[in-house]
Structure formats: structure tokens, C-alpha cells
Design a protein around this motif. Structure first.
Motif, mmCIF file in Angstrom:
data_model
loop_
_atom_site.group_PDB
_atom_site.id
_atom_site.type_symbol
_atom_site.label_atom_id
_atom_site.label_comp_id
_atom_site.label_asym_id
_atom_site.label_seq_id
_atom_site.Cartn_x
_atom_site.Cartn_y
_atom_site.Cartn_z
ATOM 1 N N SER A 1 15.702 15.034 63.388
ATOM 2 C CA SER A 1 16.120 15.737 64.623
ATOM 3 C C SER A 1 15.493 17.124 64.685
ATOM 4 C CB SER A 1 17.643 15.826 64.703
ATOM 5 O OG SER A 1 18.155 16.714 63.724
ATOM 6 N N ASN A 2 15.324 17.764 63.509
ATOM 7 C CA ASN A 2 14.637 19.063 63.512
ATOM 8 C C ASN A 2 13.168 18.886 63.880
ATOM 9 O OD1 ASN A 2 16.128 21.605 62.585
ATOM 10 N ND2 ASN A 2 16.957 20.032 61.255
ATOM 11 N N GLU B 1 20.163 24.944 64.177
ATOM 12 C CA GLU B 1 18.842 24.622 63.602
ATOM 13 C C GLU B 1 17.856 24.292 64.712
ATOM 14 O OE1 GLU B 1 18.882 21.871 60.269
ATOM 15 O OE2 GLU B 1 21.021 22.190 60.074
HETATM 16 C C1 GRF Z 1 20.521 18.040 58.213
HETATM 17 O O1 GRF Z 1 21.608 18.059 57.293
HETATM 18 C C2 GRF Z 1 20.067 19.433 58.458
HETATM 19 O O2 GRF Z 1 21.146 20.344 58.403
HETATM 20 C C3 GRF Z 1 19.129 19.690 57.326
HETATM 21 O O3 GRF Z 1 18.518 18.433 57.054
HETATM 22 C C4 GRF Z 1 19.381 17.363 57.514
HETATM 23 C C5 GRF Z 1 18.689 16.361 58.360
HETATM 24 O O4 GRF Z 1 17.999 17.005 59.365
HETATM 25 N N1 GRF Z 1 18.160 20.698 57.655
HETATM 26 P P1 GRF Z 1 17.028 16.143 60.368
HETATM 27 O O5 GRF Z 1 17.917 15.556 61.439
HETATM 28 O O6 GRF Z 1 16.372 15.043 59.540
HETATM 29 O O7 GRF Z 1 16.061 17.140 60.901
#
Ligand code: GRF
Length: 195
Positions: A13-14, A174
Motif C-alpha cells: 500500500s505504501n 504513512e
Molecule cells: C505496514 O505495517 C506499514 O506500517 C509498514 O509496513 C507494513 C506493510 O505496509 N510500513 P505496505 O502496505 O506493504 O506498504
């Protein structure tokens, strides 16, 4: 043009938020996504944005060359850890001095270090009865969650929070702040190199 690679281990998602932010409107390009989990959702995120992705095995990443040749072949200028769970080997730390960023879903130095990732972080924050939590974006050095802080943002911890509800609130921070902080950080680096 600054070319960055995103290293991820999970749903991405990031990575998706970063790719949406840099979609053709910045002098920063996300040129590659590298992931250490074959079934991770981040590969689909890469495909959705037509960005090349590669799988990284633990043995080669942690014990050999850290996939540095793959990054150098693609003229990668810096690495962005986004939900990436392995420690970065010295090979990459040396190749990208002050050019590797990570985001941690808590207000470091509290609630960081080995084992403190994902839902475990939020569980620990609630157990410690903190009144606030948040995110820390920091440079990556040879220790987990240890490099200089580049940016922090806080959010309240609510009385009825569960690890899941807190995680959601922090994840929104984030997605909101990582892309612009990346842009500012690497533009400042380029200015210093160019000047
Ligand atoms: C989440 O726990 C986030 O807080 C940390 O990595 C995990 C997964 O993030 N940075 P993403 O959805 O794969 O970017």
C-alpha cells in the motif's frame, strides 16, 4: 531524473501511494520494485503501475551481493524501504550512503528494533498505554530502525483503539507523508551533489 527502487515485503500500500504520487509529475522516478516474498501483493501493485519488479532471495540478499548489480544495471540512485522486513546488508549501505530511507509505523526510538514490525508495533504501543503514536521516516544504517530521523508525524491513540484501528490510523499517515518526504529528501540530495 532521480531513479529510485522500492523494497517491500507485503501488500504494497505504501508502494502504491508512492507510485501514485510520482506518476510522471516529478523529477523522481520509481524505476523498480524489489520484493522478498513471492506471494506479496506488491507485485500486483508494480504491474498496475507498469513498473518492473524483481524477487529477491534471502541467501543472495543477505549473504552475498544484496542484488546491487540489479540496482546498478538500472541506474538506481536510492532505495526506499516500504514495509520491507529484512535488515539491509552493508553492501547496499556502502553503495547508497545516506540514500536509503525507511518508514517505521511508530515514533522512534520507542517501539523499534528487531521484531517490531506491523501489528506487533501497535500492540506494544497500546500495551504501553501511550497517548499518541505515529510514523518515523529515517535514514537506514546497519541496525534496524536506527538511522537519523528525517521526519516524524503523530496521531492520537484513542481509548477504544485496537491494534487494528491504530494500525489503520498510522498507515494513513504513512501514505500521506512518505511520498512528499521522499521527494524533498532526494531533491535536497541532488541539489547538494549538483552544487
Ligand atoms: C505496514 O505495517 C506499514 O506500517 C509498514 O509496513 C507494513 C506493510 O505496509 N510500513 P505496505 O502496505 O506493504 O506498504
Amino acid at each position: 531524473m532521480t531513479r529510485l527502487a522500492i523494497l517491500a515485503s507485503g501488500g504494497g500500500s505504501n508502494a502504491d501511494a508512492i507510485l501514485r504520487y510520482f506518476g510522471g509529475h516529478s523529477n523522481i522516478e520509481i524505476a523498480l520494485i524489489a520484493c522478498n516474498k513471492k506471494a506479496a501483493g506488491v507485485f500486483q501493485v508494480a504491474e498496475n503501475h507498469s513498473v518492473e519488479s524483481i524477487y529477491m532471495s534471502r541467501e543472495r540478499f543477505s549473504e552475498w551481493d544484496g542484488y546491487l548489480p540489479e540496482f546498478q544495471q538500472r541506474n538506481i540512485d536510492g532505495l526506499i524501504l516500504a514495509g520491507f522486513l529484512w535488515k539491509v546488508p552493508d553492501t547496499l549501505i556502502k553503495a547508497y550512503p545516506n540514500r536509503i530511507l525507511n518508514i517505521h509505523p511508530a515514533l522512534l526510538p520507542k517501539f523499534g528494533g528487531q521484531g517490531m514490525f506491523g501489528i506487533h508495533v501497535h500492540r506494544a504501543v497500546l500495551a504501553a498505554r501511550e497517548s499518541e503514536s505515529g510514523i518515523t521516516i529515517h535514514r537506514v544504517d546497519e541496525h534496524y530502525d536506527n538511522g537519523d530521523h528525517v521526519f516524524q508525524a503523530a496521531c492520537p491513540v484513542e481509548a477504544n483503539d485496537t491494534p487494528e484501528t491504530l494500525s489503520k490510523r498510522v498507515l494513513a499517515l504513512e501514505h500521506n507523508y512518505y511520498p512528499p518526504v521522499i521527494e524533498k529528501y532526494f531533491n535536497e540530495r541532488n541539489d547538494s551533489i549538483d552544487s
